[in-house]
Design a protein around this motif. Structure first.
Motif, PDB file in Angstrom:
ATOM      1  N   VAL A  76     -19.632  -7.299  47.748  1.00  0.00           N
ATOM      2  CA  VAL A  76     -20.459  -8.327  48.372  1.00  0.00           C
ATOM      3  C   VAL A  76     -21.510  -7.638  49.238  1.00  0.00           C
ATOM      4  CG1 VAL A  76     -20.523 -10.337  49.889  1.00  0.00           C
ATOM      5  CG2 VAL A  76     -18.588  -9.998  48.331  1.00  0.00           C
ATOM      6  N   LEU A  78     -14.380 -15.106  51.510  1.00  0.00           N
ATOM      7  CA  LEU A  78     -14.252 -13.660  51.350  1.00  0.00           C
ATOM      8  C   LEU A  78     -12.812 -13.198  51.546  1.00  0.00           C
ATOM      9  CD1 LEU A  78     -17.469 -12.531  53.255  1.00  0.00           C
ATOM     10  CD2 LEU A  78     -17.033 -12.262  50.819  1.00  0.00           C
ATOM     11  N   ARG A 121     -18.265  -3.713  51.862  1.00  0.00           N
ATOM     12  CA  ARG A 121     -19.333  -4.720  51.966  1.00  0.00           C
ATOM     13  C   ARG A 121     -20.526  -4.118  52.698  1.00  0.00           C
ATOM     14  NH1 ARG A 121     -15.080  -9.208  54.130  1.00  0.00           N
ATOM     15  NH2 ARG A 121     -13.986  -9.555  52.164  1.00  0.00           N
TER      16      ARG A 121
END
Length: 476
Positions: free
Chosen positions: A300, A287, A187
């Motif tokens: 993400v 998430l 991420r």
């Protein structure tokens, strides 16, 4: 037909010598007599060899990052045998050619070695000339593989330069960081001022997100189709509602974005610094519920004007949650931090505006670019693009600066000489970047005498060593 097809025998011998001088052939064999005889033969063949008495020592050198071009390994050795070493090399250095040797003439062993990834198989006692031939074939394959990797990286850099334009140190560093993230699902948190290109950076991440096995998806779809974007600031208007504060509005926005981009590989949550604590709690749970890896598990990416650390310090995010949400942080530089890119960007935005609105491009008047470079640009790229459109469509060229009272012949810092120097420095920097500091290549590209290039590099503070490990592509 490739250039390699036209190489002479002498050229190939020279290339083999140069390659093994930088990255020697590695031999691992527990028999000192084999190591000595092969060393003598390859020395006569002008090939550099490094010997190891055991496989474990070879793996230690590989882990330390020491250069190697080809590995020759005996199969039957005390400790770690050759087949075990081969399996380790296949995992840790899959591009490395490996030749296996055995003195037993075991066909089953030879088959196992080839199935395990060995390039070729040699029986003891071996014919030195046959071994040298197989080695040179392996070296040729290694050179071809290295060249293919350089080409792929050059194409990747040029593709990135089309999105993240400029040749300043900070924008080149950002492109390199994006290339390093290719294939990794980490991420990412993108920090930068408004208008500095955070969404464009996310697009670049999306275009370079697939791992090697999914590379065919890149180029078949535009970068915008690979990115699903959620504008978190649009949710602020509903901040007083229970729906928004509970995270339901954020949930719906994410679902809509994912459905609108079925080919996406990257989910951008833009301006997340406006989210409430409740929305962050919901997002954290969402998430954690996502599957690890797979085509339906997008990378993400968070985008905010502030850093993760700043948001944690404000109390909006807890210390552990904040740094767990974003594993990597990228920074998009402001225009003030990359002023040398402004002429290139202004020319690009002006050309785009002329094409879209079907009007001719306007030349830059005296002092105009110097004035643009001196401005503060609080709106960054967005503000520069808007000015370029207005200038092109409405014909609003910059005004020539008033007289400064300079004597004739005295250089005007806002005049033509300053603008020419600016473009000259930019061109040389771009050529050095493409050539990775190779002066001979820069001389050929720019058609300059060596002395002239040296003087100009000194004038603009450009050092060859600064470009040897930098991006090897140029902006389009």
């Amino acid at each position: 037909m490739s250039d390699a097809a036209f190489e002479t025998g002498d050229e190939r011998l020279t290339q083999d010598h140069e390659l093994t001088r930088e990255a020697p052939i590695w031999l691992v064999d527990d028999d000192p007599a084999v190591r000595e005889s092969l060393s003598q033969w390859l020395e006569l063949a002008d090939l550099n060899l490094r010997c190891f008495p055991r496989a474990e020592a070879l793996l230690e050198a590989l882990a330390a990052g020491e250069p190697v071009s080809v590995v020759i390994s005996d199969i039957r050795m005390p400790g770690m045998d050759g087949l075990t070493l081969l399996s380790r090399l296949t995992l840790e250095a899959p591009e490395l050619p490996v030749l296996m040797m055995t003195g037993h003439g075991d066909v089953a062993t030879a088959v196992s070695a080839m199935q395990g990834g060995a390039r070729d198989f040699i029986e003891k006692p071996f014919d030195p000339e046959a071994l040298e031939l197989k080695l040179r074939q392996a070296l040729a394959g290694r050179r071809l593989n290295d060249e293919n990797q350089r080409l792929r990286r050059r194409l990747s850099v040029r593709g990135l330069a089309g999105l993240l334009r400029g040749e300043s140190a900070k924008i080149r560093q950002l492109r390199e960081q994006i290339l390093e993230l290719k294939g990794h699902p980490a991420r990412v948190w993108i920090t930068g001022e408004s208008g500095s290109g955070r969404t464009t950076t996310a697009l670049a991440l999306a275009e370079h997100a697939p791992a090697e096995g999914e590379a065919q998806r890149v180029g078949t779809s535009p970068a915008s189709a690979l990115l699903a974007k959620v504008e978190c600031r649009a949710l602020v208007g509903m901040a007083s509602s229970t729906k928004a504060s509970s995270g339901a509005a954020l949930s719906e926005a994410i679902d809509e974005a994912l459905q609108a981009a079925p080919e996406m590989n990257t989910l951008l949550l833009h301006d997340v610094d406006v989210l409430s604590r409740e929305q962050w709690q919901w997002l954290d749970a969402w998430l954690n519920a996502q599957p690890e890896g797979g085509r339906r598990a997008p990378r993400v990416v968070f985008s905010a004007e502030c850093s993760v650390q700043a948001l944690v310090a404000s109390g909006t995010l807890g210390l552990t949650r904040g740094h767990a949400l974003a594993e990597i942080e990228l920074v998009t530089p402001s225009l003030r931090e990359r002023r040398e890119d402004i002429p290139l960007l202004m020319a690009h935005f002006s050309r785009q505006a002329a094409e879209v609105h079907q009007v001719p491009e306007l030349p830059f008047v005296r002092g105009e670019l110097t004035t643009l470079m001196a401005a503060d640009w609080p709106g960054n790229l967005a503000q520069l693009r808007q000015l370029a459109s207005q200038r092109t469509v409405l014909g609003e060229q910059g005004q020539e600066p008033p007289a400064t009272g300079q004597e004739a012949g005295e250089e005007d810092p806002d005049g033509l000489a300053a603008q020419v120097a600016l473009f000259e420095a930019t061109l040389i920097r771009a050529a050095l970047t493409r050539a990775r500091g190779n002066i001979a290549q820069v001389l050929e590209e720019l058609a300059l005498p060596r002395r002239t290039l040296n003087l100009k590099m000194h004038k603009y503070g450009l050092r060859r060593d600064d470009f040897r490990h930098g991006a090897d592509g140029a902006s389009e």
